[in-house]
Scaffold this motif. Structure first.
Motif, PDB file in Angstrom:
ATOM      1  N   TRP A 189      16.093  46.797  11.577  1.00 13.51           N
ATOM      2  CA  TRP A 189      15.761  47.711  10.481  1.00 13.51           C
ATOM      3  C   TRP A 189      16.139  49.155  10.803  1.00 13.51           C
ATOM      4  N   LEU A 190      16.462  49.419  12.068  1.00 17.02           N
ATOM      5  CA  LEU A 190      16.915  50.759  12.426  1.00 17.02           C
ATOM      6  C   LEU A 190      18.269  51.091  11.797  1.00 17.02           C
ATOM      7  N   TRP A 191      19.008  50.058  11.345  1.00 19.46           N
ATOM      8  CA  TRP A 191      20.270  50.330  10.666  1.00 19.46           C
ATOM      9  C   TRP A 191      20.050  51.158   9.403  1.00 19.46           C
ATOM     10  N   LEU A 192      18.850  51.124   8.850  1.00 20.34           N
ATOM     11  CA  LEU A 192      18.570  51.905   7.648  1.00 20.34           C
ATOM     12  C   LEU A 192      18.599  53.402   7.917  1.00 20.34           C
ATOM     13  N   LEU A 200      24.371  44.805   8.059  1.00 21.39           N
ATOM     14  CA  LEU A 200      23.955  44.656   9.452  1.00 21.39           C
ATOM     15  C   LEU A 200      22.532  44.135   9.563  1.00 21.39           C
ATOM     16  N   VAL A 201      21.666  44.518   8.640  1.00 24.36           N
ATOM     17  CA  VAL A 201      20.310  43.962   8.636  1.00 24.36           C
ATOM     18  C   VAL A 201      20.364  42.467   8.358  1.00 24.36           C
ATOM     19  N   ALA A 202      21.230  42.060   7.420  1.00 26.66           N
ATOM     20  CA  ALA A 202      21.335  40.642   7.074  1.00 26.66           C
ATOM     21  C   ALA A 202      21.999  39.827   8.182  1.00 26.66           C
ATOM     22  N   ALA A 203      22.885  40.447   8.957  1.00 30.02           N
ATOM     23  CA  ALA A 203      23.662  39.702   9.952  1.00 30.02           C
ATOM     24  C   ALA A 203      23.030  39.692  11.334  1.00 30.02           C
ATOM     25  N   THR A 204      21.979  40.473  11.552  1.00 30.31           N
ATOM     26  CA  THR A 204      21.343  40.543  12.866  1.00 30.31           C
ATOM     27  C   THR A 204      19.901  40.056  12.760  1.00 30.31           C
ATOM     28  N   ALA A 205      19.240  39.974  13.891  1.00 28.21           N
ATOM     29  CA  ALA A 205      17.871  39.466  13.932  1.00 28.21           C
ATOM     30  C   ALA A 205      16.988  40.415  14.740  1.00 28.21           C
ATOM     31  N   GLY A 206      15.683  40.236  14.586  1.00 33.40           N
ATOM     32  CA  GLY A 206      14.730  41.065  15.318  1.00 33.40           C
ATOM     33  C   GLY A 206      14.276  42.276  14.526  1.00 33.40           C
TER      34      GLY A 206
END
Length: 283
Positions: free
Chosen positions: A201-204, A191-197
């Protein structure tokens, strides 16, 4: 005055709409087969309890030699009340697979290249984990008497597993590596690789929360998560990165439906220009 003939509507191609549905069903089947293979292989190593407990004691002592904090330190605050421990048990029971499935569905619909990359990473990680489960049975902290940790699931609920000796649906002595942690890290990376902004990084937070939950509930050692993350890193290193679909040179990807819609007006304009040129020549 000439009139332009309306462009014929594009013919419907039989089965065109079935393509995406068939692909979606195929992908869901692949994920389901992967999950079932994981479950079957875990059950296949049942019966090596003594070895699993010995390995659990070894991992516990090794972590103390490595100066890692005791897993009991993470569990202690959870035991202060029913709500914290039940929340941790619920996260362990209900977030792991649904979060992974939701990530795959979103990637499939919105980021196909990242979906294929993530699916391959999960398949490689799961295969490597199953090999370790077969080779190295390991009792989790809650089933290793040396740790003196509480089995929070069976004591407070909700419980994922039954009694270890009577559980025919899962092998509770396959703690190394932790696929809870491995899949959570894979989801966050995808999700970090597929999204922007910056907010991506909150996916972590998902893998961080997963590590604290699996350790605090006594289901895994620290090293179970470390090994899972290392295996995932190796799999990602060996896999090619996500490659978006190629677009035709000279412009954006063509849209057949849009082309059909534009054909009529374009023909009308061309016919109008031809009529004007004819009138000018006639004069």
């Amino acid at each position: 005055m000439e009139t332009a003939e309306a462009a014929p509507a594009p013919l419907a191609v039989p089965g065109r709409r079935r393509g995406p549905l068939r692909r979606a069903m195929r992908e869901l089947t692949l994920v389901a087969v992967l999950f079932l293979a994981y479950k079957v292989a875990r059950v296949a190593v049942v019966g090596r309890v003594a070895t699993a407990v010995e390995n659990g004691e070894f991992v516990w002592r090794l972590e103390r030699l490595l100066r890692l904090p005791s897993e009991a330190v993470v569990q202690l605050p959870l035991l202060a009340g029913d709500l914290p421990v039940r929340l941790a048990n619920s996260y362990y029971a209900y977030v792991h697979f649904p979060a992974t499935a939701a990530c795959l569905v979103w990637l499939y619909l919105r980021r196909p290249a990242h979906y294929r990359w993530t699916r391959r990473a999960l398949a490689g990680l799961t295969a490597a984990a199953l090999a370790l489960h077969l080779l190295v049975p390991l009792a989790p902290p809650r089933l290793t008497p040396l740790t003196a940790m509480v089995d929070t699931g069976s004591r407070y609920g909700p419980a994922v597993y039954g009694a270890p000796g009577a559980d025919d649906l899962s092998n509770q002595y396959a703690a190394m590596p932790s696929l809870h942690v491995g899949w959570a890290v894979a989801v966050a990376v995808a999700l970090v690789a597929a999204t922007a902004g910056r907010l991506r990084w909150l996916w972590l937070a998902h893998p961080i929360a997963t590590v604290l939950v699996v350790v605090g509930t006594g289901n895994h050692y620290w090293l179970d998560g470390v090994v899972a993350a290392a295996l995932l890193a190796l799999v990602l290193f060996l896999l090619p990165g996500p490659v978006p679909a190629r677009r035709p040179a000279g412009g954006p990807r063509s849209d057949p439906a849009a082309s059909g819609r534009m054909a009529g007006p374009a023909r009308c304009r061309a016919a109008s220009r031809r009529g004007t040129r004819r009138r000018v020549r006639a004069r």
